[in-house]
Enzyme design. Structure first.
Site, PDB file in Angstrom:
ATOM      1  CG  HIS A  89       4.104  13.937  -7.150  1.00  0.00           C
ATOM      2  ND1 HIS A  89       3.830  15.234  -7.531  1.00  0.00           N
ATOM      3  CD2 HIS A  89       4.615  13.338  -8.239  1.00  0.00           C
ATOM      4  CE1 HIS A  89       4.174  15.409  -8.786  1.00  0.00           C
ATOM      5  NE2 HIS A  89       4.644  14.272  -9.243  1.00  0.00           N
ATOM      6  CE  LYS A  91       0.449  13.487 -10.564  1.00  0.00           C
ATOM      7  NZ  LYS A  91       1.646  14.198 -10.262  1.00  0.00           N
ATOM      8  CG  ASP A  96     -18.093   1.811  -9.725  1.00  0.00           C
ATOM      9  OD1 ASP A  96     -18.480   2.401  -8.703  1.00  0.00           O
ATOM     10  OD2 ASP A  96     -18.598   1.986 -10.841  1.00  0.00           O
TER      11      ASP A  96
END
Length: 149
Positions: A89, A91, A96
């Site tokens: 779960h 996300k 960079d």
């Protein structure tokens, strides 16, 4: 109000695509089964430009008929499956080593047009380093998603 929310979500999509297209290094650990096409296209374009694009997905992607994860793996983008969790779960995207995008947003059409979602963008290298540490842990415990041509 709904019109404004849709506009905000469309701006989010455009912002995220712009972020990916402008990256030097991207590592992505999001995704449920149906990540949006624009994200996949942006990630593939970044990969083709030589950007370090990699993904970690949950085990539902290992057996699903066709997902963005399999699309990316078929195109040579390194994708791994984390079998440790039923649902991965997490996300988040680390860009960079300095920018993190995270939140409830699942990178799906429903998330963009139907759900109440949130995304937080942080431009903070120390925060990004902590997320990268978590991303590296997820990558290390995961197995390669082999292309399925």
């Amino acid at each position: 109000m709904a019109r404004r929310l849709k506009l905000l979500r469309s701006r989010l999509r455009c912002r995220l695509a712009e972020q990916i297209y402008g990256l030097g290094v991207t590592r992505q650990a999001p995704s449920r089964r149906h990540a949006a096409t624009f994200i996949a296209t942006a990630l593939l374009a970044a990969h083709r430009r030589g950007v370090d694009v990699r993904g970690v997905v949950d085990k539902s992607n290992a057996t699903a008929r066709y997902t963005v994860a399999t699309f990316l793996a078929n195109q040579g983008v390194p994708v791994r499956v984390d079998y440790r969790y039923t649902i991965l779960h997490d996300k988040f995207i680390v860009a960079d080593g300095a920018t993190v995008e995270t939140g409830s947003f699942n990178f799906t059409a429903s998330a963009e047009s139907k759900n109440a979602e949130n995304v937080l963008v942080m431009h903070d290298s120390p925060v990004a380093a902590r997320y990268m540490h978590e991303w590296d842990r997820l990558w290390a415990e995961s197995e390669e998603l082999k292309p399925r041509y």
